[in-house]
Scaffold this motif. Structure first.
Motif, PDB file in Angstrom:
ATOM      1  N   SER A  26      -4.911 -14.345  -8.008  1.00  0.00           N
ATOM      2  CA  SER A  26      -3.540 -13.602  -7.957  1.00  0.00           C
ATOM      3  C   SER A  26      -2.514 -14.580  -7.670  1.00  0.00           C
ATOM      4  O   SER A  26      -1.448 -14.074  -7.333  1.00  0.00           O
ATOM      5  CB  SER A  26      -3.671 -12.709  -6.243  1.00  0.00           C
ATOM      6  N   SER A  27      -2.557 -15.621  -8.201  1.00  0.00           N
ATOM      7  CA  SER A  27      -1.646 -16.754  -8.199  1.00  0.00           C
ATOM      8  C   SER A  27      -0.868 -17.030  -9.537  1.00  0.00           C
ATOM      9  O   SER A  27      -1.289 -16.372 -10.218  1.00  0.00           O
ATOM     10  CB  SER A  27      -2.051 -18.078  -7.523  1.00  0.00           C
ATOM     11  N   ASP A  71      -3.082 -23.076  -0.232  1.00  0.00           N
ATOM     12  CA  ASP A  71      -2.078 -24.097  -0.467  1.00  0.00           C
ATOM     13  C   ASP A  71      -1.640 -23.912  -2.032  1.00  0.00           C
ATOM     14  O   ASP A  71      -2.044 -23.305  -2.900  1.00  0.00           O
ATOM     15  CB  ASP A  71      -2.640 -25.562  -0.283  1.00  0.00           C
ATOM     16  N   PHE A  72      -0.341 -24.866  -2.125  1.00  0.00           N
ATOM     17  CA  PHE A  72       0.043 -24.847  -3.579  1.00  0.00           C
ATOM     18  C   PHE A  72       0.356 -23.601  -4.044  1.00  0.00           C
ATOM     19  O   PHE A  72      -0.053 -22.920  -5.054  1.00  0.00           O
ATOM     20  CB  PHE A  72      -1.004 -25.599  -4.408  1.00  0.00           C
ATOM     21  N   VAL A  73       1.634 -22.938  -3.638  1.00  0.00           N
ATOM     22  CA  VAL A  73       2.402 -21.803  -4.654  1.00  0.00           C
ATOM     23  C   VAL A  73       2.661 -22.271  -5.921  1.00  0.00           C
ATOM     24  O   VAL A  73       2.535 -21.148  -6.807  1.00  0.00           O
ATOM     25  CB  VAL A  73       3.616 -21.321  -3.560  1.00  0.00           C
ATOM     26  N   PHE A  74       3.340 -23.347  -6.042  1.00  0.00           N
ATOM     27  CA  PHE A  74       3.381 -23.766  -7.359  1.00  0.00           C
ATOM     28  C   PHE A  74       2.118 -24.573  -7.693  1.00  0.00           C
ATOM     29  O   PHE A  74       1.574 -25.495  -7.065  1.00  0.00           O
ATOM     30  CB  PHE A  74       4.512 -24.999  -7.382  1.00  0.00           C
ATOM     31  N   PRO A  75       1.411 -24.062  -8.786  1.00  0.00           N
ATOM     32  CA  PRO A  75      -0.066 -24.444  -9.232  1.00  0.00           C
ATOM     33  C   PRO A  75       0.123 -26.072  -9.695  1.00  0.00           C
ATOM     34  O   PRO A  75       1.081 -26.545  -9.769  1.00  0.00           O
ATOM     35  CB  PRO A  75      -0.299 -23.586 -10.326  1.00  0.00           C
ATOM     36  N   TYR A  76      -1.009 -26.486  -9.743  1.00  0.00           N
ATOM     37  CA  TYR A  76      -1.299 -27.799  -9.964  1.00  0.00           C
ATOM     38  C   TYR A  76      -0.593 -28.247 -11.206  1.00  0.00           C
ATOM     39  O   TYR A  76       0.059 -29.429 -11.561  1.00  0.00           O
ATOM     40  CB  TYR A  76      -2.773 -28.150 -10.234  1.00  0.00           C
ATOM     41  N   ASP A 117       7.328 -25.896  -1.321  1.00  0.00           N
ATOM     42  CA  ASP A 117       6.015 -25.109  -1.356  1.00  0.00           C
ATOM     43  C   ASP A 117       5.256 -25.141   0.120  1.00  0.00           C
ATOM     44  O   ASP A 117       4.741 -24.127   0.546  1.00  0.00           O
ATOM     45  CB  ASP A 117       5.167 -25.950  -2.222  1.00  0.00           C
ATOM     46  N   THR A 118       5.201 -26.243   0.603  1.00  0.00           N
ATOM     47  CA  THR A 118       4.992 -26.273   2.054  1.00  0.00           C
ATOM     48  C   THR A 118       5.811 -25.334   2.997  1.00  0.00           C
ATOM     49  O   THR A 118       4.899 -24.747   3.749  1.00  0.00           O
ATOM     50  CB  THR A 118       4.737 -27.681   2.607  1.00  0.00           C
ATOM     51  N   SER A 119       6.916 -25.459   2.887  1.00  0.00           N
ATOM     52  CA  SER A 119       7.631 -24.474   3.813  1.00  0.00           C
ATOM     53  C   SER A 119       7.127 -22.768   3.666  1.00  0.00           C
ATOM     54  O   SER A 119       6.931 -22.158   4.671  1.00  0.00           O
ATOM     55  CB  SER A 119       9.122 -24.620   3.629  1.00  0.00           C
ATOM     56  N   VAL A 120       7.091 -22.616   2.362  1.00  0.00           N
ATOM     57  CA  VAL A 120       6.859 -21.113   2.049  1.00  0.00           C
ATOM     58  C   VAL A 120       5.119 -21.009   2.448  1.00  0.00           C
ATOM     59  O   VAL A 120       4.913 -19.667   2.846  1.00  0.00           O
ATOM     60  CB  VAL A 120       6.867 -20.854   0.342  1.00  0.00           C
ATOM     61  N   GLY A 121       4.464 -21.886   2.178  1.00  0.00           N
ATOM     62  CA  GLY A 121       3.058 -21.872   2.933  1.00  0.00           C
ATOM     63  C   GLY A 121       2.897 -21.724   4.075  1.00  0.00           C
ATOM     64  O   GLY A 121       1.864 -21.065   4.646  1.00  0.00           O
ATOM     65  N   GLU A 122       3.861 -22.067   5.034  1.00  0.00           N
ATOM     66  CA  GLU A 122       3.626 -21.622   6.502  1.00  0.00           C
ATOM     67  C   GLU A 122       4.384 -20.568   7.030  1.00  0.00           C
ATOM     68  O   GLU A 122       4.018 -20.297   7.827  1.00  0.00           O
ATOM     69  CB  GLU A 122       4.566 -22.963   7.202  1.00  0.00           C
ATOM     70  N   THR A 123       4.696 -19.777   6.126  1.00  0.00           N
ATOM     71  CA  THR A 123       5.108 -18.369   6.498  1.00  0.00           C
ATOM     72  C   THR A 123       3.949 -17.342   6.215  1.00  0.00           C
ATOM     73  O   THR A 123       3.006 -17.609   5.993  1.00  0.00           O
ATOM     74  CB  THR A 123       6.343 -17.834   5.811  1.00  0.00           C
ATOM     75  N   ASN A 124       4.249 -16.012   6.789  1.00  0.00           N
ATOM     76  CA  ASN A 124       3.172 -15.086   6.609  1.00  0.00           C
ATOM     77  C   ASN A 124       2.927 -14.668   5.283  1.00  0.00           C
ATOM     78  O   ASN A 124       1.467 -14.136   5.151  1.00  0.00           O
ATOM     79  CB  ASN A 124       3.864 -13.767   7.530  1.00  0.00           C
ATOM     80  N   VAL A 125       3.638 -14.985   4.357  1.00  0.00           N
ATOM     81  CA  VAL A 125       3.342 -14.630   2.827  1.00  0.00           C
ATOM     82  C   VAL A 125       2.686 -15.807   2.024  1.00  0.00           C
ATOM     83  O   VAL A 125       2.229 -15.558   1.126  1.00  0.00           O
ATOM     84  CB  VAL A 125       4.412 -14.077   2.070  1.00  0.00           C
ATOM     85  N   GLY A 126       2.687 -17.002   2.990  1.00  0.00           N
ATOM     86  CA  GLY A 126       2.218 -18.078   1.992  1.00  0.00           C
ATOM     87  C   GLY A 126       0.621 -18.008   1.525  1.00  0.00           C
ATOM     88  O   GLY A 126       0.523 -18.361   0.533  1.00  0.00           O
ATOM     89  N   ASP A 127      -0.067 -17.657   2.479  1.00  0.00           N
ATOM     90  CA  ASP A 127      -1.590 -17.386   1.962  1.00  0.00           C
ATOM     91  C   ASP A 127      -1.802 -16.858   0.852  1.00  0.00           C
ATOM     92  O   ASP A 127      -2.426 -16.826  -0.067  1.00  0.00           O
ATOM     93  CB  ASP A 127      -2.401 -16.915   3.153  1.00  0.00           C
ATOM     94  N   ALA A 134      -0.698 -18.395  -2.320  1.00  0.00           N
ATOM     95  CA  ALA A 134      -1.177 -19.782  -2.729  1.00  0.00           C
ATOM     96  C   ALA A 134      -2.128 -19.693  -3.929  1.00  0.00           C
ATOM     97  O   ALA A 134      -2.730 -18.699  -4.189  1.00  0.00           O
ATOM     98  CB  ALA A 134      -2.166 -20.040  -1.671  1.00  0.00           C
ATOM     99  N   SER A 135      -2.439 -20.818  -4.642  1.00  0.00           N
ATOM    100  CA  SER A 135      -3.173 -20.873  -5.854  1.00  0.00           C
ATOM    101  C   SER A 135      -4.551 -21.747  -5.537  1.00  0.00           C
ATOM    102  O   SER A 135      -5.349 -21.632  -6.557  1.00  0.00           O
ATOM    103  CB  SER A 135      -2.313 -21.653  -7.041  1.00  0.00           C
ATOM    104  N   VAL A 136      -4.674 -22.256  -4.474  1.00  0.00           N
ATOM    105  CA  VAL A 136      -5.821 -23.134  -4.269  1.00  0.00           C
ATOM    106  C   VAL A 136      -6.145 -22.617  -2.855  1.00  0.00           C
ATOM    107  O   VAL A 136      -5.630 -22.616  -2.171  1.00  0.00           O
ATOM    108  CB  VAL A 136      -5.614 -24.654  -4.451  1.00  0.00           C
ATOM    109  N   SER A 137      -7.398 -22.469  -2.725  1.00  0.00           N
ATOM    110  CA  SER A 137      -7.975 -22.296  -1.558  1.00  0.00           C
ATOM    111  C   SER A 137      -8.922 -23.347  -1.221  1.00  0.00           C
ATOM    112  O   SER A 137      -9.959 -23.843  -2.032  1.00  0.00           O
ATOM    113  CB  SER A 137      -8.861 -21.024  -1.306  1.00  0.00           C
ATOM    114  N   TYR A 138      -9.298 -23.784  -0.015  1.00  0.00           N
ATOM    115  CA  TYR A 138     -10.329 -24.758   0.709  1.00  0.00           C
ATOM    116  C   TYR A 138     -11.061 -23.975   1.445  1.00  0.00           C
ATOM    117  O   TYR A 138     -10.720 -23.384   2.550  1.00  0.00           O
ATOM    118  CB  TYR A 138      -9.439 -26.163   1.120  1.00  0.00           C
TER     119      TYR A 138
END
Length: 234
Positions: free
Chosen positions: A150-151, A189-194, A212-222, A225-229
């Motif tokens: 969905s990224s 992580d990585f709203v902007f993809p690789y 990217d990191t700031s957005v990732g820390e918000t409620n919508v960040g997950d 994201a384009s990558v999951s660990y």
């Protein structure tokens, strides 16, 4: 596996890291290595298997920290690059590089403390089968990453020479449950993809990474994201 012929070409192996982990790609490399170390914890004296080890980015890093590492890949050309890197780093005695199939690993059950599979599951034609096999040879932990369907990655995924399988969170959680494993943690992580970062010089990419990191820390960040660990307990 998708893209095997392209991946095993000598020219791909020789240019692999320069194309992906120079410039803005250094930010990707740094984040991925941190993710691996966070998952496996202290590695000194531990036996670790890396699946799809490629040119040895993680293999060498783990050996430098005292792990006894086996790196497995389907590409002789990639393995050659990995062996050269290990010799330059002075850790060749701590690494065994093997050509092989991740679906039929030549190791007994519980042989490794941990198994790491980065940049692997996006090529897997039988992800459930591969996950079961990785878990079979791991005594404690399996760590892997996936690309998110969905990224923004979908905008260019079709153009990649090897293609790319994209996953939803529900699909990965289902694979873990199907393999009778327990999910310890998931990070996104990585709203902007690789592909975006690779096109930029490092100095230009750094401010985007901050956003990217700031957005990732918000409620919508997950959700963006384009990558999951994924860290799985065996």
């Amino acid at each position: 596996m998708k893209g095997q012929e392209w991946y095993q070409d000598d020219s791909v192996a020789q240019a692999y890291e320069d194309k992906r982990f120079s410039g803005g790609g250094r930010l990707i490399d740094r984040r991925e290595k941190r993710a691996v170390l966070d998952a496996v914890g202290p590695v000194e004296g531990r036996r670790i298997l890396e699946i799809a080890c490629g040119t040895g980015r993680f293999t060498v890093m783990l050996a430098e920290r005292g792990a006894d590492v086996t790196g497995l890949d389907i590409s002789d050309a990639m393995l050659t690059q990995g062996r050269q890197k290990a010799r330059r780093a002075g850790v060749a005695d701590r690494i065994e590089f093997l050509r092989g199939d991740a679906g039929r690993l030549p190791f007994p059950d519980d042989y490794f403390d941990a198994v790491v599979a980065m940049r692997f599951f996006h090529l897997a034609d039988d992800p459930a089968g591969y996950l079961r096999e990785l878990a079979r040879v791991a005594e404690e932990t399996v760590f892997f990453d996936t690309f998110v369907g969905s990224s923004l990655r979908v905008l260019y995924n079709w153009a990649l020479p090897m293609g790319s399988r994209l996953y939803s969170e529900e699909e990965v959680r289902g694979l873990v449950a199907e393999a009778d494993l327990e999910l310890r943690s998931a990070a996104h992580d990585f709203v902007f993809p690789y592909g975006f970062y690779r096109k930029l010089p490092n100095g230009v990419a750094a401010p985007f990474r901050s956003v990217d990191t700031s957005v990732g820390e918000t409620n919508v960040g997950d959700h963006l994201a384009s990558v999951s660990y994924w860290t799985v307990e065996v």
